[in-house]
Design a protein around this motif. Structure first.
Motif, PDB file in Angstrom:
ATOM      1  N   SER A 128      -7.574 -31.614 -22.452  1.00 17.73           N
ATOM      2  CA  SER A 128      -8.357 -30.911 -23.469  1.00 17.73           C
ATOM      3  C   SER A 128      -7.607 -29.649 -23.886  1.00 17.73           C
ATOM      4  O   SER A 128      -6.676 -29.210 -23.200  1.00 17.73           O
ATOM      5  CB  SER A 128      -9.740 -30.526 -22.931  1.00 17.73           C
ATOM      6  OG  SER A 128      -9.617 -29.536 -21.923  1.00 17.73           O
ATOM      7  N   ALA A 174      -8.922 -26.756 -23.766  1.00 19.51           N
ATOM      8  CA  ALA A 174      -9.274 -25.793 -22.716  1.00 19.51           C
ATOM      9  C   ALA A 174      -8.319 -25.905 -21.529  1.00 19.51           C
ATOM     10  O   ALA A 174      -7.812 -24.890 -21.025  1.00 19.51           O
ATOM     11  CB  ALA A 174     -10.712 -26.021 -22.258  1.00 19.51           C
ATOM     12  N   LYS A 175      -8.057 -27.112 -21.091  1.00 19.98           N
ATOM     13  CA  LYS A 175      -7.159 -27.307 -19.945  1.00 19.98           C
ATOM     14  C   LYS A 175      -5.720 -26.954 -20.302  1.00 19.98           C
ATOM     15  O   LYS A 175      -4.980 -26.447 -19.462  1.00 19.98           O
ATOM     16  CB  LYS A 175      -7.272 -28.738 -19.430  1.00 19.98           C
ATOM     17  CG  LYS A 175      -8.599 -28.984 -18.737  1.00 19.98           C
ATOM     18  CD  LYS A 175      -8.740 -30.407 -18.265  1.00 19.98           C
ATOM     19  CE  LYS A 175     -10.119 -30.592 -17.634  1.00 19.98           C
ATOM     20  NZ  LYS A 175     -10.383 -31.983 -17.290  1.00 19.98           N
ATOM     21  N   THR A 219      -4.810 -24.600 -22.215  1.00 22.28           N
ATOM     22  CA  THR A 219      -4.752 -23.140 -22.276  1.00 22.28           C
ATOM     23  C   THR A 219      -4.521 -22.506 -20.907  1.00 22.28           C
ATOM     24  O   THR A 219      -3.860 -21.468 -20.803  1.00 22.28           O
ATOM     25  CB  THR A 219      -6.065 -22.606 -22.906  1.00 22.28           C
ATOM     26  OG1 THR A 219      -6.191 -23.160 -24.209  1.00 22.28           O
ATOM     27  CG2 THR A 219      -6.082 -21.100 -22.985  1.00 22.28           C
ATOM     28  N   LEU A 220      -5.035 -23.136 -19.865  1.00 18.04           N
ATOM     29  CA  LEU A 220      -4.990 -22.564 -18.516  1.00 18.04           C
ATOM     30  C   LEU A 220      -3.561 -22.255 -18.067  1.00 18.04           C
ATOM     31  O   LEU A 220      -2.696 -23.121 -18.075  1.00 18.04           O
ATOM     32  CB  LEU A 220      -5.632 -23.523 -17.510  1.00 18.04           C
ATOM     33  CG  LEU A 220      -7.131 -23.738 -17.668  1.00 18.04           C
ATOM     34  CD1 LEU A 220      -7.587 -24.886 -16.776  1.00 18.04           C
ATOM     35  CD2 LEU A 220      -7.895 -22.459 -17.359  1.00 18.04           C
ATOM     36  N   GLU A 272     -14.866 -27.843 -25.160  1.00 18.40           N
ATOM     37  CA  GLU A 272     -13.597 -27.937 -24.420  1.00 18.40           C
ATOM     38  C   GLU A 272     -12.480 -27.224 -25.168  1.00 18.40           C
ATOM     39  O   GLU A 272     -11.321 -27.627 -25.118  1.00 18.40           O
ATOM     40  CB  GLU A 272     -13.237 -29.410 -24.198  1.00 18.40           C
ATOM     41  CG  GLU A 272     -14.119 -30.119 -23.198  1.00 18.40           C
ATOM     42  CD  GLU A 272     -13.882 -29.645 -21.777  1.00 18.40           C
ATOM     43  OE1 GLU A 272     -12.716 -29.487 -21.367  1.00 18.40           O
ATOM     44  OE2 GLU A 272     -14.878 -29.416 -21.066  1.00 18.40           O
ATOM     45  N   SER A 314     -12.959 -21.293 -24.296  1.00 19.89           N
ATOM     46  CA  SER A 314     -13.734 -21.521 -23.077  1.00 19.89           C
ATOM     47  C   SER A 314     -12.928 -21.194 -21.815  1.00 19.89           C
ATOM     48  O   SER A 314     -13.516 -21.003 -20.751  1.00 19.89           O
ATOM     49  CB  SER A 314     -14.249 -22.966 -23.025  1.00 19.89           C
ATOM     50  OG  SER A 314     -13.186 -23.884 -22.815  1.00 19.89           O
ATOM     51  N   THR A 315     -11.601 -21.094 -21.941  1.00 22.60           N
ATOM     52  CA  THR A 315     -10.778 -20.825 -20.747  1.00 22.60           C
ATOM     53  C   THR A 315      -9.756 -19.712 -20.928  1.00 22.60           C
ATOM     54  O   THR A 315      -9.081 -19.344 -19.964  1.00 22.60           O
ATOM     55  CB  THR A 315     -10.024 -22.098 -20.305  1.00 22.60           C
ATOM     56  OG1 THR A 315      -9.232 -22.575 -21.390  1.00 22.60           O
ATOM     57  CG2 THR A 315     -10.981 -23.182 -19.821  1.00 22.60           C
ATOM     58  N   LYS A 348      -7.720 -16.276 -21.139  1.00 21.75           N
ATOM     59  CA  LYS A 348      -7.778 -15.079 -20.297  1.00 21.75           C
ATOM     60  C   LYS A 348      -7.062 -13.922 -20.992  1.00 21.75           C
ATOM     61  O   LYS A 348      -6.103 -14.132 -21.736  1.00 21.75           O
ATOM     62  CB  LYS A 348      -7.094 -15.340 -18.950  1.00 21.75           C
ATOM     63  CG  LYS A 348      -7.705 -16.465 -18.138  1.00 21.75           C
ATOM     64  CD  LYS A 348      -9.044 -16.066 -17.590  1.00 21.75           C
ATOM     65  CE  LYS A 348      -9.597 -17.162 -16.703  1.00 21.75           C
ATOM     66  NZ  LYS A 348     -11.011 -17.340 -16.812  1.00 21.75           N
ATOM     67  N   LYS A 389     -12.304 -11.329 -26.445  1.00 24.51           N
ATOM     68  CA  LYS A 389     -11.838 -11.906 -25.181  1.00 24.51           C
ATOM     69  C   LYS A 389     -10.613 -11.195 -24.611  1.00 24.51           C
ATOM     70  O   LYS A 389     -10.139 -11.532 -23.531  1.00 24.51           O
ATOM     71  CB  LYS A 389     -11.498 -13.391 -25.376  1.00 24.51           C
ATOM     72  CG  LYS A 389     -12.662 -14.256 -25.777  1.00 24.51           C
ATOM     73  CD  LYS A 389     -13.327 -14.849 -24.589  1.00 24.51           C
ATOM     74  CE  LYS A 389     -14.365 -15.881 -25.019  1.00 24.51           C
ATOM     75  NZ  LYS A 389     -14.992 -16.503 -23.875  1.00 24.51           N
TER      76      LYS A 389
END
Length: 143
Positions: free
Chosen positions: A49, A51-52, A54-55, A78, A82-83, A85, A111
């Motif tokens: 996704s 979101a994943k 981006t981590l 997603e 949502s993720t 930082k 954010k």
């Protein structure tokens, strides 16, 4: 540098391949994994996704089809926001709308992340040859 790239269409694929040729660590996401296979074969990592993807990445690039796709990839369940930082930089290369760019910038500020609106000119040949012209708007510190 750790890069996430969302969108593995004609332009995105060539940009990603240029990052990979230069030794960058690239994680990709695309709605259809099969369309990302070319960059995966060249060493990109897959995320399930936006979101994943981006981590843990310093820079998150998006180059997707239409403004509705940009909005979904940033604000969806997603999505990137949502993720994300503080300290990450988000760079949208999609030719989109000024109001959506402003909405992304406002949420990025909330954010604590840098946001750049960076559409390109040069087409698929420019992307393949690493000769795109990028028109960047956004916070000077993020740039």
């Amino acid at each position: 540098m750790k890069i996430a790239f969302i969108g593995t269409g004609v332009m995105g694929t060539d940009i990603i391949n240029n990052f990979l040729k230069n030794g960058e660590d690239v994680t990709v996401y695309n709605r259809t994994k099969a369309h990302a296979q070319g960059v995966l074969d060249h060493g990109a990592k897959w995320a399930d996704s936006a979101a994943k993807a981006t981590l843990g990445n310093d820079f998150v690039f998006t180059m997707v089809g239409f403004p509705k796709d940009v909005e979904e990839n940033y604000f969806g369940e997603e999505g990137i926001f949502s993720t994300v930082k503080p300290g990450q930089t988000l760079i949208d290369m999609t030719t989109s709308t000024p109001t959506l760019a402003e909405k992304i910038a406002a949420e990025g500020k909330r954010k604590g992340v840098g946001v750049l609106d960076a559409p390109v000119s040069g087409g698929d040949v420019g992307a393949r040859d690493g000769k795109l012209t990028t028109m960047v708007g956004g916070d000077k510190n993020a740039f």
